[in-house]
Enzyme design. Structure first.
Site, PDB file in Angstrom:
ATOM      1  N   GLU A   1      -3.422  -2.842   5.403  1.00 32.19           N
ATOM      2  CA  GLU A   1      -3.885  -3.601   6.567  1.00 32.19           C
ATOM      3  C   GLU A   1      -4.233  -2.728   7.778  1.00 32.19           C
ATOM      4  OE1 GLU A   1      -1.355  -6.902   7.582  1.00 32.19           O
ATOM      5  OE2 GLU A   1      -2.645  -7.521   9.249  1.00 32.19           O
TER       6      GLU A   1
ATOM      7  N   ARG B   1     -11.491 -19.527   5.959  1.00 28.19           N
ATOM      8  CA  ARG B   1     -10.340 -19.595   6.841  1.00 28.19           C
ATOM      9  C   ARG B   1     -10.681 -19.689   8.332  1.00 28.19           C
ATOM     10  NH1 ARG B   1      -5.785 -15.338   5.130  1.00 28.19           N
ATOM     11  NH2 ARG B   1      -5.353 -16.722   3.402  1.00 28.19           N
TER      12      ARG B   1
ATOM     13  N   HIS C   1      -2.774 -13.699  11.902  1.00 29.81           N
ATOM     14  CA  HIS C   1      -2.312 -13.461  10.537  1.00 29.81           C
ATOM     15  C   HIS C   1      -2.691 -12.088   9.992  1.00 29.81           C
ATOM     16  CE1 HIS C   1      -1.055 -14.578   6.542  1.00 29.81           C
ATOM     17  NE2 HIS C   1      -2.262 -14.425   6.030  1.00 29.81           N
TER      18      HIS C   1
ATOM     19  N   GLU D   1      -7.572 -21.010  -3.978  1.00 27.91           N
ATOM     20  CA  GLU D   1      -7.494 -20.912  -2.508  1.00 27.91           C
ATOM     21  C   GLU D   1      -8.897 -21.013  -1.931  1.00 27.91           C
ATOM     22  OE1 GLU D   1      -3.428 -18.443  -1.572  1.00 27.91           O
ATOM     23  OE2 GLU D   1      -5.240 -17.298  -1.858  1.00 27.91           O
TER      24      GLU D   1
ATOM     25  N   GLY E   1       0.761 -16.935  -0.968  1.00 30.06           N
ATOM     26  CA  GLY E   1      -0.201 -17.490  -1.917  1.00 30.06           C
ATOM     27  C   GLY E   1      -0.370 -16.674  -3.161  1.00 30.06           C
ATOM     28  N   GLY E   2      -0.697 -15.389  -3.010  1.00 32.50           N
ATOM     29  CA  GLY E   2      -0.842 -14.595  -4.211  1.00 32.50           C
ATOM     30  C   GLY E   2      -1.750 -13.404  -4.073  1.00 32.50           C
TER      31      GLY E   2
ATOM     32  N   SER F   1      -5.749  -9.166   0.283  1.00 32.62           N
ATOM     33  CA  SER F   1      -5.168  -8.036   1.013  1.00 32.62           C
ATOM     34  C   SER F   1      -4.190  -7.218   0.169  1.00 32.62           C
ATOM     35  CB  SER F   1      -4.482  -8.520   2.288  1.00 32.62           C
ATOM     36  OG  SER F   1      -3.606  -9.569   1.996  1.00 32.62           O
ATOM     37  N   LEU F   2      -3.355  -7.894  -0.625  1.00 31.94           N
ATOM     38  CA  LEU F   2      -2.414  -7.129  -1.454  1.00 31.94           C
ATOM     39  C   LEU F   2      -3.202  -6.264  -2.442  1.00 31.94           C
ATOM     40  CD1 LEU F   2       0.203  -9.962  -2.192  1.00 31.94           C
ATOM     41  CD2 LEU F   2       0.439  -8.119  -0.539  1.00 31.94           C
TER      42      LEU F   2
ATOM     43  N   ARG G   1     -11.474 -12.189   6.206  1.00 34.31           N
ATOM     44  CA  ARG G   1     -10.945 -11.820   4.883  1.00 34.31           C
ATOM     45  C   ARG G   1     -10.838 -13.020   3.938  1.00 34.31           C
ATOM     46  NH1 ARG G   1      -5.846 -11.685   2.658  1.00 34.31           N
ATOM     47  NH2 ARG G   1      -4.976 -12.557   4.568  1.00 34.31           N
TER      48      ARG G   1
ATOM     49  N   ALA H   1       0.836  -1.207   0.000  1.00 36.82           N
ATOM     50  CA  ALA H   1       0.000   0.000   0.000  1.00 36.82           C
ATOM     51  C   ALA H   1       0.868   1.254   0.000  1.00 36.82           C
ATOM     52  CB  ALA H   1      -0.936  -0.012   1.210  1.00 36.82           C
TER      53      ALA H   1
ATOM     54  N   HIS I   1      -4.552 -17.469  10.587  1.00 37.26           N
ATOM     55  CA  HIS I   1      -4.310 -18.342   9.434  1.00 37.26           C
ATOM     56  C   HIS I   1      -4.302 -19.779   9.937  1.00 37.26           C
ATOM     57  CE1 HIS I   1      -2.546 -20.131   5.881  1.00 37.26           C
ATOM     58  NE2 HIS I   1      -2.716 -18.982   5.254  1.00 37.26           N
TER      59      HIS I   1
HETATM   60  C1  SIN Z   1      -1.547 -17.681   2.056  1.00 41.65           C
HETATM   61  O1  SIN Z   1      -0.751 -17.847   1.151  1.00 41.65           O
HETATM   62  O2  SIN Z   1      -2.167 -18.590   2.592  1.00 41.65           O
HETATM   63  C2  SIN Z   1      -1.785 -16.300   2.550  1.00 41.65           C
HETATM   64  C3  SIN Z   1      -2.643 -15.599   1.621  1.00 41.65           C
HETATM   65  C4  SIN Z   1      -3.411 -14.544   2.323  1.00 41.65           C
HETATM   66  O3  SIN Z   1      -3.314 -14.397   3.537  1.00 41.65           O
HETATM   67  O4  SIN Z   1      -4.196 -13.882   1.647  1.00 41.65           O
END
Ligand code: SIN
Length: 528
Positions: free
Chosen positions: A381, A294, A357, A120, A53-54, A397-398, A392, A19, A248
């Site tokens: 965040e 999650r 997390h 995911e 993850g991405g 988040s990214l 979430r 960000a 997480h």
């Molecule tokens: C992960 O790779 O599990 C984290 C991805 C996330 O927190 O969005």
């Protein structure tokens, strides 16, 4: 010691993850002069770097509607539908235009040269772009390279923001308190020289990340101690949804290792959770099993651990080979990290436990990144835009950091703050006053206070909460906060001390919010 007053900044940005860096680049491209601060000596050391993850991109047969639905299903009724729509409409497009085309982030591609997508939990289609299993690191490195190439950005490393400056609180003019609250910059500690600078800026953007490190077990980087939330709260900004702290489900469990993430994408590619004796259990908790949202997976793991008296559960990767995936190739970072602790993930299951997390709540931020205080923006965040609701969606988040950076900078450029008014309001702001005592702090005190904060948060304000635990947490944290404030006032300032003061305040904000909300929703789970 001489004071240091820094003027001539158009935008002060605190924090340099996805960000903060994106906002800095976007602002500099508009001709604005930017000061970008991080308390870390290494600017890449932030939560963005550890995202594995991405980031949500375009999937095949995907649509804005599907993405909005997935975000809302994960986030529950607290999820703001307008914010979810903004993210879903603007996000994937901006990811292509900004991160790929402008910044040059290298996402993984398939053999035909197309961007590879992964899956995911709680996503209805494969739509996550990734850079192997170190997506955040790839993004952060590319962003910082761009930041360093732009003369309009001054990057201050090892600089810790202490407090936001609000004339209402700080001005020597006794009548300043009656004016509309606004932020005009920050007092900042230069860790190298020990001097505190007064950084004036008509616009301050908080992009300081989360607070996972206030819990005993966390996937977060060292600096995730709630600095931004605490500073904003002291300045009087509105904080919302603080009780929604996401855990997480899977971080690596090893006696000698810090918790590190075992990406959700590993389950997305087919890995199964089992007890230590190899019994799968997720179907007993949710029809989507390992791909349930999650919060549900994290709670199910915890219940199994408690029920069986085990310290961890196992993540079995056997299915990946059945699906034609080599874990070593697809997850090289996780493979290497586990190998350092003697575990070969191509042969053995991974011991995993949940860990703190992501902070879904935070400093209230509207659809242009504005907080409740004039002159203060919050993105990423540290902010709460409402997108994440009570839980979430993975890999959002990214993207949120990126989209709200764009919205904030566009808003600032369209409605630039009045320079004259700003100049008037900073007239009577004093320099930072050194404490009288200037005593050094025994590191043992800081260590022990952190241990207290972290165990209190983990045991009483963790995955499963009840009112007795929360009352106890609030009482204990209030007591600790009083003691910390007492020695903070007399002590020589250090980054550690500033972090401890912010950590206890953020912990209290979260514990109080959890106590005030008797209803279980998403990652705020109450079991009285
Ligand atoms: C992960 O790779 O599990 C984290 C991805 C996330 O927190 O969005």
């Amino acid at each position: 010691m001489n004071s240091l007053r820094i003027n001539g900044i158009d935008v002060l940005i605190i924090g340099c993850g996805v960000a903060g860096c994106s906002a800095a680049i976007m602002a500099a491209e508009q001709g604005l002069s930017v000061a970008l601060l991080t308390n870390s000596p290494e600017p890449e050391e932030c939560n963005t770097r550890y995202a594995q993850g991405g980031i949500i991109g375009y999937g095949e047969d995907d649509s804005t509607e599907k993405l909005v639905r997935d975000i809302q299903n994960a986030g529950g009724p607290v999820c703001d539908p307008n914010a979810a729509r903004i993210l879903a409409e603007a996000g994937p497009k901006l990811l292509h235009e900004f991160l790929i085309d402008k910044v040059g982030v290298n996402f993984s591609k398939d053999e035909k040269g197309r961007l590879e997508t992964t899956f995911e939990a709680a996503h209805s289609v494969r739509r996550i772009y990734h850079a192997s299993d170190a997506t955040g690191r790839e993004i952060e490195i590319a962003l910082l390279k761009k930041v360093r190439s732009l003369p309009g950005i001054r990057l201050f490393t090892s600089h810790t923001a202490i407090d936001l400056i609000t004339p209402n609180h700080h001005s020597k003019d006794p009548l300043a308190r009656y004016k509309k609250p606004r932020v005009v910059g920050a007092y900042v500690l230069d860790q190298g020289s020990g001097r505190v600078g007064t950084f004036f800026s008509p616009i301050t953007i908080l992009a300081s990340g989360g607070a996972g490190r206030i819990f005993l077990h966390s996937s977060n980087c060292k600096g995730a101690r709630g600095d931004g939330m605490a500073m904003a709260a002291r300045a009087g900004a509105r904080i919302i949804n603080a009780e929604f702290f996401q855990f997480h489900p899977t971080t690596f469990y090893h006696r000698d290792a810090n918790r590190f993430l075992i990406s959700e994408a590993v389950r997305g590619e087919g890995a199964k959770l089992t007890t230590i004796s190899g019994k799968p259990f997720m179907k007993e908790y949710h029809p989507d099993a390992e791909l349930a949202p999650r919060d549900i997976v994290a709670r199910s793991i915890q219940e199994e651990m408690i029920k069986n008296g085990h310290d961890y559960v196992l993540l079995d990767l056997e299915n990946l080979s059945k699906n034609g995936i080599d874990p070593k190739e697809r997850f090289p970072n996780i493979y290497q990290k586990c190998l350092e602790y003697g575990l070969d993930i191509t042969r053995e299951p991974i011991p995993v436990v949940p860990a703190a997390h992501y902070q879904c709540g935070g400093v209230y931020s509207d659809n242009a990144g504005r907080t409740s205080l004039d002159g203060l923006y919050a993105i990423g965040e540290v902010s709460c835009t409402g997108v994440h609701g009570a839980n979430r969606l993975a890999s959002s988040s990214l993207l949120e950091g990126l989209v709200w950076a764009r919205l904030a900078v566009d808003g600032i450029v369209e409605n630039p703050p009045g320079k004259e008014k700003f100049e008037k309001r900073i007239l009577n702001i004093p320099d930072w006053k050194e404490p009288d005592g200037n005593a050094g702090i025994d590191p043992a005190l800081i260590f022990q206070d952190w241990l207290n904060i972290r165990s209190t948060m983990w045991n009483y304000v963790g995955i499963s909460r009840n009112s007795k635990r929360l009352i106890r947490a609030v009482n204990d944290l209030e007591y600790l906060q009083r003691r910390i404030e007492r020695f903070y006032k007399d002590a020589k300032l250090t980054d550690d001390l500033i972090g401890l003061r912010n950590g206890v305040q953020t912990a209290l904000i979260i514990a109080r919010a959890a106590l005030m909300n008797p209803m279980s929703t998403g990652c705020h789970f109450i079991k009285n």
